[in-house]
Design a protein around this motif. Structure first.
Motif, PDB file in Angstrom:
ATOM      1  N   VAL A  15       1.282  -0.838  -0.067  1.00 38.17           N
ATOM      2  CA  VAL A  15       0.248   0.160   0.250  1.00 38.17           C
ATOM      3  C   VAL A  15       0.730   1.117   0.049  1.00 38.17           C
ATOM      4  O   VAL A  15       0.609   2.292  -0.267  1.00 38.17           O
ATOM      5  CB  VAL A  15      -1.292  -0.177   1.248  1.00 38.17           C
ATOM      6  N   THR A  16       1.889   0.906   0.691  1.00 36.59           N
ATOM      7  CA  THR A  16       2.855   2.307   0.802  1.00 36.59           C
ATOM      8  C   THR A  16       3.669   2.450  -0.610  1.00 36.59           C
ATOM      9  O   THR A  16       3.601   4.213  -1.251  1.00 36.59           O
ATOM     10  CB  THR A  16       3.911   2.148   1.857  1.00 36.59           C
ATOM     11  N   ARG A  17       4.119   1.545  -1.084  1.00 39.14           N
ATOM     12  CA  ARG A  17       4.557   1.660  -2.209  1.00 39.14           C
ATOM     13  C   ARG A  17       3.754   2.101  -3.050  1.00 39.14           C
ATOM     14  O   ARG A  17       3.758   3.125  -4.045  1.00 39.14           O
ATOM     15  CB  ARG A  17       5.052   0.192  -3.257  1.00 39.14           C
ATOM     16  N   VAL A  18       2.650   1.649  -3.410  1.00 38.63           N
ATOM     17  CA  VAL A  18       0.992   2.171  -4.053  1.00 38.63           C
ATOM     18  C   VAL A  18       1.173   3.914  -4.155  1.00 38.63           C
ATOM     19  O   VAL A  18       0.628   4.288  -5.143  1.00 38.63           O
ATOM     20  CB  VAL A  18      -0.164   1.117  -3.824  1.00 38.63           C
ATOM     21  N   GLU A  19       1.191   3.868  -2.781  1.00 40.11           N
ATOM     22  CA  GLU A  19       0.730   5.960  -2.530  1.00 40.11           C
ATOM     23  C   GLU A  19       2.007   6.586  -3.292  1.00 40.11           C
ATOM     24  O   GLU A  19       1.786   7.520  -3.473  1.00 40.11           O
ATOM     25  CB  GLU A  19       0.303   5.587  -0.468  1.00 40.11           C
ATOM     26  N   VAL A  20       3.472   6.078  -2.808  1.00 34.61           N
ATOM     27  CA  VAL A  20       4.108   6.298  -3.288  1.00 34.61           C
ATOM     28  C   VAL A  20       4.915   6.894  -4.687  1.00 34.61           C
ATOM     29  O   VAL A  20       4.579   7.698  -5.776  1.00 34.61           O
ATOM     30  CB  VAL A  20       5.637   5.836  -3.087  1.00 34.61           C
ATOM     31  N   VAL A  21       4.226   5.915  -5.567  1.00 32.52           N
ATOM     32  CA  VAL A  21       3.941   5.983  -6.793  1.00 32.52           C
ATOM     33  C   VAL A  21       2.952   6.925  -7.918  1.00 32.52           C
ATOM     34  O   VAL A  21       3.635   7.701  -8.760  1.00 32.52           O
ATOM     35  CB  VAL A  21       3.840   4.551  -7.728  1.00 32.52           C
ATOM     36  N   LEU A  22       2.015   6.502  -6.988  1.00 32.85           N
ATOM     37  CA  LEU A  22       0.878   7.497  -7.343  1.00 32.85           C
ATOM     38  C   LEU A  22       1.001   8.706  -7.098  1.00 32.85           C
ATOM     39  O   LEU A  22       0.311   9.807  -8.043  1.00 32.85           O
ATOM     40  CB  LEU A  22      -0.385   7.061  -6.745  1.00 32.85           C
ATOM     41  N   ARG A  23       1.343   9.363  -5.999  1.00 32.08           N
ATOM     42  CA  ARG A  23       1.575  11.234  -5.931  1.00 32.08           C
ATOM     43  C   ARG A  23       2.754  11.109  -6.575  1.00 32.08           C
ATOM     44  O   ARG A  23       2.829  12.225  -6.979  1.00 32.08           O
ATOM     45  CB  ARG A  23       2.268  10.846  -4.445  1.00 32.08           C
ATOM     46  N   ARG A  24       3.985  10.456  -7.042  1.00 25.27           N
ATOM     47  CA  ARG A  24       5.319  10.688  -7.619  1.00 25.27           C
ATOM     48  C   ARG A  24       4.426  10.912  -9.242  1.00 25.27           C
ATOM     49  O   ARG A  24       4.823  11.795 -10.032  1.00 25.27           O
ATOM     50  CB  ARG A  24       5.563   9.020  -8.030  1.00 25.27           C
ATOM     51  N   TYR A  25       3.121  10.301  -9.674  1.00 25.27           N
ATOM     52  CA  TYR A  25       2.528  10.687 -10.775  1.00 25.27           C
ATOM     53  C   TYR A  25       1.183  12.154 -10.706  1.00 25.27           C
ATOM     54  O   TYR A  25       0.521  12.560 -11.074  1.00 25.27           O
ATOM     55  CB  TYR A  25       2.023   9.634 -11.583  1.00 25.27           C
ATOM     56  N   GLN A  26       1.192  12.151  -9.224  1.00 24.57           N
ATOM     57  CA  GLN A  26       0.307  13.778  -8.713  1.00 24.57           C
ATOM     58  C   GLN A  26      -1.311  12.312  -9.014  1.00 24.57           C
ATOM     59  O   GLN A  26      -1.780  13.476  -9.187  1.00 24.57           O
ATOM     60  CB  GLN A  26       0.369  14.974  -9.504  1.00 24.57           C
ATOM     61  N   LYS A  27      -1.124  11.689  -9.403  1.00 20.99           N
ATOM     62  CA  LYS A  27      -2.422  11.445  -8.770  1.00 20.99           C
ATOM     63  C   LYS A  27      -2.951  11.311  -7.492  1.00 20.99           C
ATOM     64  O   LYS A  27      -4.230  10.632  -7.186  1.00 20.99           O
ATOM     65  CB  LYS A  27      -2.651   9.512  -9.912  1.00 20.99           C
ATOM     66  N   GLY A  28      -1.756  10.485  -6.260  1.00 20.62           N
ATOM     67  CA  GLY A  28      -2.371  10.074  -5.587  1.00 20.62           C
ATOM     68  C   GLY A  28      -3.726  10.872  -4.701  1.00 20.62           C
ATOM     69  O   GLY A  28      -2.793  12.181  -4.487  1.00 20.62           O
ATOM     70  N   LYS A  29      -4.236  10.889  -3.546  1.00 18.45           N
ATOM     71  CA  LYS A  29      -5.017  11.949  -3.252  1.00 18.45           C
ATOM     72  C   LYS A  29      -4.526  12.765  -2.201  1.00 18.45           C
ATOM     73  O   LYS A  29      -3.999  11.895  -1.007  1.00 18.45           O
ATOM     74  CB  LYS A  29      -6.115  11.156  -2.741  1.00 18.45           C
ATOM     75  N   SER A  30      -3.770  13.244  -2.201  1.00 13.69           N
ATOM     76  CA  SER A  30      -3.419  14.309  -0.832  1.00 13.69           C
ATOM     77  C   SER A  30      -3.861  14.299   0.330  1.00 13.69           C
ATOM     78  O   SER A  30      -3.479  15.145   1.191  1.00 13.69           O
ATOM     79  CB  SER A  30      -1.861  14.812  -1.442  1.00 13.69           C
ATOM     80  N   GLU A  31      -5.469  15.097  -0.237  1.00  9.53           N
ATOM     81  CA  GLU A  31      -5.516  15.029   1.574  1.00  9.53           C
ATOM     82  C   GLU A  31      -7.356  14.854   1.269  1.00  9.53           C
ATOM     83  O   GLU A  31      -7.738  14.323   0.415  1.00  9.53           O
ATOM     84  CB  GLU A  31      -6.622  16.514   0.777  1.00  9.53           C
ATOM     85  N   ILE A  32      -7.388  14.439   2.507  1.00 10.17           N
ATOM     86  CA  ILE A  32      -8.869  13.961   3.180  1.00 10.17           C
ATOM     87  C   ILE A  32      -9.607  14.766   3.962  1.00 10.17           C
ATOM     88  O   ILE A  32      -9.052  15.305   4.927  1.00 10.17           O
ATOM     89  CB  ILE A  32      -8.486  12.467   3.359  1.00 10.17           C
ATOM     90  N   THR A  33     -11.043  14.633   3.513  1.00  9.17           N
ATOM     91  CA  THR A  33     -11.866  15.400   3.985  1.00  9.17           C
ATOM     92  C   THR A  33     -12.677  14.406   4.714  1.00  9.17           C
ATOM     93  O   THR A  33     -13.635  13.851   4.148  1.00  9.17           O
ATOM     94  CB  THR A  33     -12.496  16.654   3.878  1.00  9.17           C
ATOM     95  N   LYS A  34     -12.767  14.920   6.223  1.00  9.86           N
ATOM     96  CA  LYS A  34     -14.113  13.701   7.125  1.00  9.86           C
ATOM     97  C   LYS A  34     -14.470  14.153   8.291  1.00  9.86           C
ATOM     98  O   LYS A  34     -13.604  14.302   9.002  1.00  9.86           O
ATOM     99  CB  LYS A  34     -13.719  11.957   7.146  1.00  9.86           C
ATOM    100  N   ALA A  35     -15.312  14.049   9.091  1.00  8.30           N
ATOM    101  CA  ALA A  35     -16.286  14.806   9.709  1.00  8.30           C
ATOM    102  C   ALA A  35     -15.487  15.799  10.794  1.00  8.30           C
ATOM    103  O   ALA A  35     -15.562  16.602  11.786  1.00  8.30           O
ATOM    104  CB  ALA A  35     -15.274  13.597  11.174  1.00  8.30           C
ATOM    105  N   GLY A  36     -15.761  16.901   9.351  1.00  7.39           N
ATOM    106  CA  GLY A  36     -14.944  18.197   9.426  1.00  7.39           C
ATOM    107  C   GLY A  36     -13.643  18.154   9.776  1.00  7.39           C
ATOM    108  O   GLY A  36     -13.518  19.513  10.076  1.00  7.39           O
ATOM    109  N   VAL A  37     -12.300  17.414   9.058  1.00  2.00           N
ATOM    110  CA  VAL A  37     -11.458  17.614   9.623  1.00  2.00           C
ATOM    111  C   VAL A  37     -11.427  17.135   8.757  1.00  2.00           C
ATOM    112  O   VAL A  37     -11.595  16.439   7.886  1.00  2.00           O
ATOM    113  CB  VAL A  37     -11.228  16.621  10.392  1.00  2.00           C
TER     114      VAL A  37
END
Length: 217
Positions: free
Chosen positions: A108-130
């Motif tokens: 999962v970590t490697r998937v996240e790293v590769v997606l961020r490298r291609y600017q495809k990963g979701k860098s922000e998450i919003t839930k419950a007002g946070v």
């Protein structure tokens, strides 16, 4: 939602990978044959391809050459651990090379790293007002930044990624602290208590009897 194609001929491994990725919010499609994978790639758009090397129909190296012009990122997941195989896979254009057996957290970590490298990963998450920013590791509520410790931030992200699901204490501990759960829930309970107080989640991060916790969002 990020869409990932899992090309793996062993169904048990493919199911294991997809279950883990889906729990992190990714959409997965499975294919068990090299030629069928090429057909899928022709007809659909994917954000990432996870690719075994030893496949019926066409092997992973051949598929990598086939998809390289498309620019879709790919990670090899294979039992072929020789350095020569790793070098070949990377030279063909793969973004990473993970050898079986592997830990799901590492995948999962490697998937996240590769997606961020291609600017495809979701860098922000919003839930419950946070809102949390995964790259900056910041936590914002309203207009204020909430200071969190490393583990509080990781715990917050884990709850947000799994909002609505009842999470066992042992699962929380193993995923956030990345160690084997010994049956002592004090560490998890104390961090949840502090997180509730800091984020005002007293009525949102609820206790699930005999299981653990659930973030209602």
């Amino acid at each position: 939602m990020m869409k990932i194609l899992v090309v793996e001929d062993e169904k048990a491994i493919s199911d294991f990978i997809c279950a883990g990725l889906k729990s992190e919010g990714y959409m997965c499609e499975q294919v068990f044959d090299g030629l069928a994978a090429c057909d899928k790639i022709d007809k659909n758009t994917y954000d990432l391809i996870l690719l075994d090397v030893m496949l019926p129909g066409a092997d992973g190296f051949e598929i990598m050459e086939y998809i390289r012009p498309s620019g879709v990122p790919a990670i090899f997941i294979t039992a072929k651990a020789q350095v020569s195989d790793r070098v070949k896979g990377l030279k063909l254009g793969a973004d990473d090379y993970l050898v079986k057996p592997f830990d799901l957290t590492e995948l999962v970590t490697r998937v996240e790293v590769v997606l961020r490298r291609y600017q495809k990963g979701k860098s922000e998450i919003t839930k419950a007002g946070v809102t949390v920013n995964l790259d900056k590791r910041t936590c914002i509520k309203g207009e204020s930044e909430i200071p969190l410790t490393v583990k509080e931030f990781d715990l917050c992200v884990f709850f947000m990624k799994n909002a609505g699901a009842a999470l066992y204490r042992e699962t929380i501990y193993e995923r956030v602290w990345q160690g084997e759960y010994t049956g002592d829930s004090r560490t998890v309970d104390l961090h949840v208590m502090r997180l509730r107080k800091k984020l005002g989640w007293e009525d949102t991060l609820v206790t699930v009897s005999r299981i653990g916790y659930r973030l209602n969002a």
